[in-house]
Motif scaffolding. Structure first.
Motif, PDB file in Angstrom:
ATOM      1  N   ASN A 108     -41.817 -47.556  17.892  1.00 47.01           N
ATOM      2  CA  ASN A 108     -41.229 -46.869  19.147  1.00 47.01           C
ATOM      3  C   ASN A 108     -42.232 -46.330  20.165  1.00 47.01           C
ATOM      4  OD1 ASN A 108     -39.432 -44.127  20.237  1.00 47.01           O
ATOM      5  ND2 ASN A 108     -38.122 -45.689  19.586  1.00 47.01           N
ATOM      6  N   THR A 109     -41.763 -46.233  21.304  1.00 45.45           N
ATOM      7  CA  THR A 109     -42.546 -45.808  22.437  1.00 45.45           C
ATOM      8  C   THR A 109     -41.676 -44.685  23.258  1.00 45.45           C
ATOM      9  OG1 THR A 109     -41.934 -47.245  24.192  1.00 45.45           O
ATOM     10  CG2 THR A 109     -43.566 -48.065  22.813  1.00 45.45           C
ATOM     11  N   ASP A 110     -42.367 -44.043  23.998  1.00 46.23           N
ATOM     12  CA  ASP A 110     -41.542 -43.190  24.969  1.00 46.23           C
ATOM     13  C   ASP A 110     -40.556 -43.903  26.227  1.00 46.23           C
ATOM     14  OD1 ASP A 110     -42.782 -40.809  23.823  1.00 46.23           O
ATOM     15  OD2 ASP A 110     -44.328 -40.582  25.653  1.00 46.23           O
ATOM     16  N   TRP A 111     -41.046 -45.184  26.273  1.00 41.78           N
ATOM     17  CA  TRP A 111     -40.004 -45.569  27.214  1.00 41.78           C
ATOM     18  C   TRP A 111     -38.787 -46.273  26.189  1.00 41.78           C
ATOM     19  CZ3 TRP A 111     -42.418 -49.227  31.418  1.00 41.78           C
ATOM     20  CH2 TRP A 111     -43.228 -48.311  32.424  1.00 41.78           C
ATOM     21  N   ASN A 112     -39.186 -46.713  25.196  1.00 42.48           N
ATOM     22  CA  ASN A 112     -38.038 -47.034  24.183  1.00 42.48           C
ATOM     23  C   ASN A 112     -36.679 -45.758  24.204  1.00 42.48           C
ATOM     24  OD1 ASN A 112     -39.899 -48.932  21.733  1.00 42.48           O
ATOM     25  ND2 ASN A 112     -38.606 -49.572  23.154  1.00 42.48           N
ATOM     26  N   ARG A 113     -37.463 -44.614  23.913  1.00 44.39           N
ATOM     27  CA  ARG A 113     -36.658 -43.274  23.956  1.00 44.39           C
ATOM     28  C   ARG A 113     -36.050 -42.972  25.194  1.00 44.39           C
ATOM     29  NH1 ARG A 113     -40.180 -39.339  22.176  1.00 44.39           N
ATOM     30  NH2 ARG A 113     -40.006 -40.120  20.060  1.00 44.39           N
ATOM     31  N   GLU A 114     -36.615 -43.564  26.318  1.00 43.14           N
ATOM     32  CA  GLU A 114     -36.184 -43.015  27.463  1.00 43.14           C
ATOM     33  C   GLU A 114     -35.139 -44.201  28.032  1.00 43.14           C
ATOM     34  OE1 GLU A 114     -39.409 -42.781  30.074  1.00 43.14           O
ATOM     35  OE2 GLU A 114     -40.037 -41.058  28.961  1.00 43.14           O
ATOM     36  N   GLY A 115     -34.912 -45.199  27.303  1.00 43.85           N
ATOM     37  CA  GLY A 115     -34.248 -46.450  27.978  1.00 43.85           C
ATOM     38  C   GLY A 115     -34.628 -46.965  29.358  1.00 43.85           C
ATOM     39  N   ARG A 116     -36.085 -47.075  28.961  1.00 44.56           N
ATOM     40  CA  ARG A 116     -36.791 -47.745  30.303  1.00 44.56           C
ATOM     41  C   ARG A 116     -37.245 -49.157  29.952  1.00 44.56           C
ATOM     42  NH1 ARG A 116     -38.658 -45.018  34.564  1.00 44.56           N
ATOM     43  NH2 ARG A 116     -38.297 -43.162  33.638  1.00 44.56           N
ATOM     44  N   VAL A 117     -37.169 -50.032  30.709  1.00 51.32           N
ATOM     45  CA  VAL A 117     -37.343 -51.465  30.623  1.00 51.32           C
ATOM     46  C   VAL A 117     -38.889 -51.510  30.359  1.00 51.32           C
ATOM     47  CG1 VAL A 117     -37.377 -53.923  31.378  1.00 51.32           C
ATOM     48  CG2 VAL A 117     -35.535 -52.239  31.966  1.00 51.32           C
ATOM     49  N   GLN A 118     -39.577 -52.113  29.339  1.00 51.64           N
ATOM     50  CA  GLN A 118     -40.973 -52.184  29.127  1.00 51.64           C
ATOM     51  C   GLN A 118     -41.355 -53.808  29.630  1.00 51.64           C
ATOM     52  OE1 GLN A 118     -42.266 -49.271  25.795  1.00 51.64           O
ATOM     53  NE2 GLN A 118     -41.503 -51.192  25.128  1.00 51.64           N
ATOM     54  N   GLY A 119     -40.949 -54.687  29.087  1.00 52.82           N
ATOM     55  CA  GLY A 119     -41.316 -56.023  29.321  1.00 52.82           C
ATOM     56  C   GLY A 119     -42.854 -56.423  29.194  1.00 52.82           C
ATOM     57  N   GLY A 120     -43.548 -56.721  30.006  1.00 54.70           N
ATOM     58  CA  GLY A 120     -45.019 -56.730  29.886  1.00 54.70           C
ATOM     59  C   GLY A 120     -45.773 -55.648  30.323  1.00 54.70           C
ATOM     60  N   THR A 121     -44.951 -54.647  30.650  1.00 59.90           N
ATOM     61  CA  THR A 121     -45.957 -53.358  30.967  1.00 59.90           C
ATOM     62  C   THR A 121     -46.444 -52.812  29.632  1.00 59.90           C
ATOM     63  OG1 THR A 121     -44.204 -52.697  32.407  1.00 59.90           O
ATOM     64  CG2 THR A 121     -45.894 -50.986  31.874  1.00 59.90           C
ATOM     65  N   ASP A 122     -47.948 -52.206  29.781  1.00 60.33           N
ATOM     66  CA  ASP A 122     -48.568 -52.009  28.575  1.00 60.33           C
ATOM     67  C   ASP A 122     -48.317 -50.470  28.112  1.00 60.33           C
ATOM     68  OD1 ASP A 122     -50.091 -52.464  26.412  1.00 60.33           O
ATOM     69  OD2 ASP A 122     -52.208 -52.773  27.564  1.00 60.33           O
ATOM     70  N   VAL A 123     -47.313 -50.208  27.402  1.00 64.18           N
ATOM     71  CA  VAL A 123     -47.080 -48.955  26.927  1.00 64.18           C
ATOM     72  C   VAL A 123     -47.441 -48.727  25.648  1.00 64.18           C
ATOM     73  CG1 VAL A 123     -45.027 -47.356  26.770  1.00 64.18           C
ATOM     74  CG2 VAL A 123     -45.192 -49.145  28.705  1.00 64.18           C
ATOM     75  N   PRO A 124     -48.020 -47.336  25.436  1.00 60.91           N
ATOM     76  CA  PRO A 124     -48.534 -47.041  23.958  1.00 60.91           C
ATOM     77  C   PRO A 124     -47.260 -46.640  22.889  1.00 60.91           C
ATOM     78  CG  PRO A 124     -49.022 -45.295  25.150  1.00 60.91           C
ATOM     79  CD  PRO A 124     -48.322 -46.324  26.191  1.00 60.91           C
ATOM     80  N   LEU A 125     -47.784 -46.574  21.566  1.00 60.63           N
ATOM     81  CA  LEU A 125     -46.593 -45.985  20.761  1.00 60.63           C
ATOM     82  C   LEU A 125     -46.716 -44.519  21.080  1.00 60.63           C
ATOM     83  CD1 LEU A 125     -48.058 -47.743  17.444  1.00 60.63           C
ATOM     84  CD2 LEU A 125     -46.097 -48.338  18.683  1.00 60.63           C
ATOM     85  N   ASN A 126     -45.679 -43.896  20.580  1.00 61.42           N
ATOM     86  CA  ASN A 126     -45.445 -42.418  20.579  1.00 61.42           C
ATOM     87  C   ASN A 126     -45.836 -41.908  19.056  1.00 61.42           C
ATOM     88  OD1 ASN A 126     -43.121 -42.963  19.242  1.00 61.42           O
ATOM     89  ND2 ASN A 126     -41.883 -42.519  21.021  1.00 61.42           N
ATOM     90  N   ASP A 127     -45.538 -40.656  18.871  1.00 52.91           N
ATOM     91  CA  ASP A 127     -45.603 -40.128  17.341  1.00 52.91           C
ATOM     92  C   ASP A 127     -44.699 -40.708  16.631  1.00 52.91           C
ATOM     93  OD1 ASP A 127     -47.806 -38.673  18.332  1.00 52.91           O
ATOM     94  OD2 ASP A 127     -46.433 -36.794  18.503  1.00 52.91           O
ATOM     95  N   LEU A 128     -43.608 -41.106  16.822  1.00 50.79           N
ATOM     96  CA  LEU A 128     -42.397 -41.738  16.079  1.00 50.79           C
ATOM     97  C   LEU A 128     -43.062 -43.180  15.488  1.00 50.79           C
ATOM     98  CD1 LEU A 128     -40.039 -42.152  14.382  1.00 50.79           C
ATOM     99  CD2 LEU A 128     -38.781 -42.468  16.634  1.00 50.79           C
ATOM    100  N   GLY A 129     -43.547 -43.941  16.882  1.00 48.58           N
ATOM    101  CA  GLY A 129     -43.763 -45.121  16.747  1.00 48.58           C
ATOM    102  C   GLY A 129     -45.118 -45.453  15.584  1.00 48.58           C
ATOM    103  N   ARG A 130     -45.966 -44.331  15.798  1.00 52.13           N
ATOM    104  CA  ARG A 130     -47.094 -44.322  14.911  1.00 52.13           C
ATOM    105  C   ARG A 130     -46.481 -44.035  13.397  1.00 52.13           C
ATOM    106  NH1 ARG A 130     -49.648 -42.627  19.605  1.00 52.13           N
ATOM    107  NH2 ARG A 130     -48.897 -40.392  19.258  1.00 52.13           N
ATOM    108  N   ALA A 131     -45.714 -43.286  13.271  1.00 52.40           N
ATOM    109  CA  ALA A 131     -45.380 -42.752  11.747  1.00 52.40           C
ATOM    110  C   ALA A 131     -44.640 -44.103  11.428  1.00 52.40           C
ATOM    111  CB  ALA A 131     -44.252 -41.559  11.915  1.00 52.40           C
ATOM    112  N   GLN A 132     -43.605 -44.840  12.243  1.00 54.05           N
ATOM    113  CA  GLN A 132     -42.993 -46.151  11.745  1.00 54.05           C
ATOM    114  C   GLN A 132     -43.978 -47.201  11.483  1.00 54.05           C
ATOM    115  OE1 GLN A 132     -40.721 -46.794  15.223  1.00 54.05           O
ATOM    116  NE2 GLN A 132     -38.952 -46.142  14.569  1.00 54.05           N
ATOM    117  N   ALA A 133     -45.022 -47.274  12.293  1.00 57.71           N
ATOM    118  CA  ALA A 133     -46.169 -48.244  11.863  1.00 57.71           C
ATOM    119  C   ALA A 133     -46.684 -48.054  10.575  1.00 57.71           C
ATOM    120  CB  ALA A 133     -47.075 -48.418  13.106  1.00 57.71           C
TER     121      ALA A 133
END
Length: 216
Positions: free
Chosen positions: A13-38
């Motif tokens: 998960n990323t903050d953009w996932n959480r916000e409902g924002r389109v990421q596509g090819g944009t380089d967005v990092p994992l958030n705390d939840l994403g790191r826990a999932q990983a």
């Protein structure tokens, strides 16, 4: 695990996932939840004794892959062909705004139009590069974990299986940090499992919301 299997793993998960924002090819990092999932998923995938890890070069995928590398000691090879679908004018925008401001193109995309406009990468091009990435990653003697994105994973898996566009439309995108398993079968491939997830503790799952996989 049968030799030659591919494990296709979507990033956390990323903050953009959480916000409902389109990421596509944009380089967005994992958030705390994403790191826990990983971390949780890496422990589960390490039990499959992978022999290789190949990842999209975008940070959210590469950092997800790094969690498995830490568990296994394997290096991570990156391949830009595994990047998410390029979403043109929609990248960085809230999907709610896209739905309102690009209503016609959004309706075409939702209906499965392979080339909906707004400079979005056509599905045929996405599938071709995704399949090429999976084929290049494949270790016929071992188990390869490929870390990619919701849209790319969906179309690459369907493409590798040789599914028609109609059949492909029945395949949902992977959830954040979920994985699929494919195995060689004769001259082709067989889907063994899809959208598997590893359990998280209650503190981590409290932030998790269901997010559409494609575009993320």
């Amino acid at each position: 695990m049968t030799a030659g299997q591919l494990v296709v793993w979507r990033h956390g998960n990323t903050d953009w996932n959480r916000e409902g924002r389109v990421q596509g090819g944009t380089d967005v990092p994992l958030n705390d939840l994403g790191r826990a999932q990983a971390a949780a998923t890496a422990r589960a995938l390490a039990a499959l004794a992978p022999t290789a890890i190949v990842s999209s070069d975008l940070r959210r995928a590469a950092d997800t892959a790094a969690a498995l590398a830490a568990q296994t000691g394997l290096p991570v090879r990156t391949d830009a062909r595994l990047r998410e679908r390029f979403f043109g004018q929609w990248q960085g925008r809230l999907m709610a705004d896209v739905r309102r401001e690009h209503a016609a193109a959004h309706a075409r995309w939702t209906a499965g139009d392979p080339d909906p406009g707004c400079d979005i990468e056509p599905v045929d091009a996405l599938a071709a590069r995704g399949v090429a990435g999976l084929r290049a990653a494949h270790d016929p003697a071992g188990t390869t974990v490929v870390v990619s994105h919701g849209g790319t994973a969906r179309y690459a898996v369907a493409g590798l299986l040789g599914w028609t566009a109609q059949a492909r439309a029945t395949l949902a995108g992977l959830d954040n940090c979920a994985w699929a398993v494919l195995a060689p079968r004769g001259a082709g491939w067989q889907l063994r499992a899809y959208n598997l997830t590893a359990p998280l503790d209650a503190a981590a799952t409290g932030d998790l919301a269901g997010e559409p996989a494609e575009s993320r």
